[in-house]
Design a protein around this motif. Structure first.
Motif, mmCIF file in Angstrom:
data_model
loop_
_atom_site.group_PDB
_atom_site.id
_atom_site.type_symbol
_atom_site.label_atom_id
_atom_site.label_comp_id
_atom_site.label_asym_id
_atom_site.label_seq_id
_atom_site.Cartn_x
_atom_site.Cartn_y
_atom_site.Cartn_z
ATOM 1 N N ARG A 72 23.722 5.209 115.960
ATOM 2 C CA ARG A 72 23.519 6.310 115.009
ATOM 3 C C ARG A 72 24.821 6.680 114.320
ATOM 4 N NH1 ARG A 72 24.477 11.320 114.317
ATOM 5 N NH2 ARG A 72 25.583 11.560 116.304
ATOM 6 N N ILE A 73 25.904 6.779 115.090
ATOM 7 C CA ILE A 73 27.198 7.161 114.527
ATOM 8 C C ILE A 73 27.709 6.092 113.569
ATOM 9 C CG2 ILE A 73 29.631 7.574 115.088
ATOM 10 C CD1 ILE A 73 28.667 8.873 117.704
ATOM 11 N N ARG A 74 27.602 4.830 113.992
ATOM 12 C CA ARG A 74 28.156 3.758 113.166
ATOM 13 C C ARG A 74 27.397 3.600 111.847
ATOM 14 N NH1 ARG A 74 30.484 -1.568 115.546
ATOM 15 N NH2 ARG A 74 31.610 -1.281 113.584
ATOM 16 N N LEU A 75 26.100 3.816 111.861
ATOM 17 C CA LEU A 75 25.342 3.771 110.610
ATOM 18 C C LEU A 75 25.790 4.902 109.684
ATOM 19 C CD1 LEU A 75 23.162 2.559 108.826
ATOM 20 C CD2 LEU A 75 21.482 3.990 110.036
ATOM 21 N N ALA A 76 26.001 6.094 110.243
ATOM 22 C CA ALA A 76 26.483 7.217 109.431
ATOM 23 C C ALA A 76 27.871 6.919 108.870
ATOM 24 C CB ALA A 76 26.502 8.491 110.273
ATOM 25 N N GLU A 77 28.729 6.293 109.684
ATOM 26 C CA GLU A 77 30.061 5.915 109.211
ATOM 27 C C GLU A 77 29.953 4.932 108.044
ATOM 28 O OE1 GLU A 77 32.647 6.283 113.380
ATOM 29 O OE2 GLU A 77 31.816 4.341 112.759
ATOM 30 N N GLN A 78 29.049 3.958 108.169
ATOM 31 C CA GLN A 78 28.906 2.972 107.095
ATOM 32 C C GLN A 78 28.362 3.601 105.814
ATOM 33 O OE1 GLN A 78 29.569 -0.862 106.952
ATOM 34 N NE2 GLN A 78 29.841 0.435 105.147
ATOM 35 N N ALA A 122 28.843 6.628 104.863
ATOM 36 C CA ALA A 122 29.945 7.384 104.273
ATOM 37 C C ALA A 122 30.914 6.445 103.558
ATOM 38 C CB ALA A 122 30.684 8.182 105.353
ATOM 39 N N ALA A 123 31.204 5.295 104.159
ATOM 40 C CA ALA A 123 32.080 4.314 103.526
ATOM 41 C C ALA A 123 31.450 3.773 102.252
ATOM 42 C CB ALA A 123 32.380 3.174 104.495
ATOM 43 N N ALA A 124 30.138 3.540 102.279
ATOM 44 C CA ALA A 124 29.443 3.029 101.096
ATOM 45 C C ALA A 124 29.551 3.994 99.922
ATOM 46 C CB ALA A 124 27.982 2.762 101.434
ATOM 47 N N GLU A 125 29.497 5.276 100.206
ATOM 48 C CA GLU A 125 29.647 6.276 99.137
ATOM 49 C C GLU A 125 31.017 6.174 98.486
ATOM 50 O OE1 GLU A 125 28.738 10.206 100.390
ATOM 51 O OE2 GLU A 125 26.729 9.685 101.127
ATOM 52 N N VAL A 126 32.043 5.930 99.299
ATOM 53 C CA VAL A 126 33.399 5.768 98.765
ATOM 54 C C VAL A 126 33.460 4.588 97.809
ATOM 55 C CG1 VAL A 126 35.769 5.151 99.403
ATOM 56 C CG2 VAL A 126 34.513 6.841 100.756
ATOM 57 N N LEU A 127 32.725 3.533 98.134
ATOM 58 C CA LEU A 127 32.822 2.268 97.390
ATOM 59 C C LEU A 127 31.867 2.186 96.209
ATOM 60 C CD1 LEU A 127 32.989 -0.073 100.512
ATOM 61 C CD2 LEU A 127 34.910 0.691 99.098
ATOM 62 N N GLY A 128 30.928 3.104 96.121
ATOM 63 C CA GLY A 128 29.949 3.037 95.037
ATOM 64 C C GLY A 128 28.794 2.106 95.336
ATOM 65 N N ILE A 129 28.574 1.803 96.619
ATOM 66 C CA ILE A 129 27.450 0.958 97.021
ATOM 67 C C ILE A 129 26.172 1.778 96.961
ATOM 68 C CG2 ILE A 129 26.415 -0.252 98.993
ATOM 69 C CD1 ILE A 129 29.245 -1.142 99.760
ATOM 70 N N ARG A 130 25.148 1.206 96.353
ATOM 71 C CA ARG A 130 23.935 1.963 96.061
ATOM 72 C C ARG A 130 23.097 2.247 97.292
ATOM 73 N NH1 ARG A 130 18.499 1.057 94.629
ATOM 74 N NH2 ARG A 130 18.679 -1.118 95.244
ATOM 75 N N GLU A 131 22.999 1.262 98.192
ATOM 76 C CA GLU A 131 22.079 1.391 99.326
ATOM 77 C C GLU A 131 22.619 0.599 100.510
ATOM 78 O OE1 GLU A 131 17.320 0.572 100.317
ATOM 79 O OE2 GLU A 131 18.244 -0.291 98.511
ATOM 80 N N VAL A 132 22.372 1.125 101.720
ATOM 81 C CA VAL A 132 22.691 0.412 102.958
ATOM 82 C C VAL A 132 21.383 0.153 103.691
ATOM 83 C CG1 VAL A 132 23.899 0.473 105.174
ATOM 84 C CG2 VAL A 132 24.960 1.506 103.152
ATOM 85 N N ILE A 133 21.131 -1.121 103.998
ATOM 86 C CA ILE A 133 19.907 -1.535 104.687
ATOM 87 C C ILE A 133 20.288 -2.049 106.070
ATOM 88 C CG2 ILE A 133 17.978 -3.172 104.680
ATOM 89 C CD1 ILE A 133 18.235 -3.194 101.590
ATOM 90 N N LEU A 134 19.582 -1.587 107.096
ATOM 91 C CA LEU A 134 19.865 -1.998 108.472
ATOM 92 C C LEU A 134 18.717 -2.851 109.003
ATOM 93 C CD1 LEU A 134 21.559 -1.803 111.095
ATOM 94 C CD2 LEU A 134 20.271 0.290 111.626
ATOM 95 N N LEU A 135 19.058 -4.068 109.452
ATOM 96 C CA LEU A 135 18.094 -4.920 110.134
ATOM 97 C C LEU A 135 18.203 -4.686 111.641
ATOM 98 C CD1 LEU A 135 18.403 -8.232 108.055
ATOM 99 C CD2 LEU A 135 16.930 -6.242 107.680
ATOM 100 N N GLY A 136 17.372 -5.365 112.416
ATOM 101 C CA GLY A 136 17.284 -5.030 113.831
ATOM 102 C C GLY A 136 17.826 -6.074 114.774
#
Length: 255
Positions: A74-80, A82-96
């Protein structure tokens, strides 16, 4: 870095790739931030729509052994995010996929094909599937498996109408990937450097969002900065890739 590696500005790279959309794959949160975040930030600023895919939640990473795998994920996804927002990445998708045990299985390749057909990117970024013996830390088995799955999906699966027919039934038709940008490549494979001068601080800022992963943040910043300076080889900053043209205008399938 090889002396033959071409160096491009982000604008030149975007023009060469025709990059309206880019799809980036990492095995864990922070993987792509270490390998290519300045390039992605620069492309995003040039107008490229960037989507990031994580194969695992990175729940086997970090230094707090008292935290559960579920909480770490949960924490690491939130960290990613937040990092994506810094970079201008539109979406983060998590596979399993299971952290530490990623394999280029039929099922995983199918998921990668599904995402490629959904987003129809002009360029795909991932790890190199070959081990870099110069620095084993850059060749984590999950990274190699991620690269292998993405490369297998890029050719031939995504463009083969007989592969994963259930996707076509869902309206996700076969199409051709044009460009692969592979990070963490062995030195002899590197043929592209991207001048990210002006975006180096964005990379550091994104990496700093991954609080759980940096036991010594100051040392991390110094290492990453020195690496970008070395790759540039001059008075600027750069990131490096093995650029593979999967389908050029004159490419004949099967040859």
């Amino acid at each position: 870095m090889t002396s033959a590696a071409e160096i491009l500005t982000p604008a030149q790279l975007g023009q060469q790739l025709g990059a309206r959309r880019a799809l980036a794959f990492g095995a864990h949160p922070d993987d792509v931030d270490f390998g290519a975040s300045a390039t992605l930030a620069a492309l995003a600023e040039e107008g490229t729509e960037v989507t990031l895919v994580l194969l695992t939640a990175g729940d086997a990473g970090g230094f707090d052994t008292g935290r559960s795998a579920e909480e770490t994920a949960r924490i690491r996804l939130a960290e990613q995010q937040a990092a994506a927002e810094v970079l201008g990445i539109r979406e983060v998708i998590l596979l399993g996929e299971r952290d530490g045990f990623v394999e280029p299985s039929y099922e995983l390749i199918g998921e990668v094909v599904r995402l490629m057909r959904t987003h129809r990117p002009d360029a795909v970024l991932s790890f190199h599937p070959e081990r870099n013996w110069d620095r084993m830390q850059a060749a984590h088995p999950d990274h190699l498996a991620c690269g292998e799955a993405v490369v297998r999906a890029a050719y031939p699966a995504v463009e083969n109408p007989f592969a994963y027919p259930e996707l076509a039934e869902q309206g996700l038709e076969a199409f051709r990937i044009k460009h692969l940008l592979l990070m963490g490549a062995p030195a002899e494979r590197v043929n592209l450097r991207v001048d990210v001068t002006g975006f180096q601080d964005r990379k550091i800022e994104a990496l700093s969002r991954h609080f759980t992963q940096h036991r010594d943040a100051e040392r991390m910043v110094g290492f990453v900065t020195d690496q970008m300076l070395r790759i540039h080889g001059g008075d600027g900053y750069a990131e490096e890739f093995h650029h593979v043209v999967v389908n050029a205008p004159d490419t004949i399938s099967g040859f």
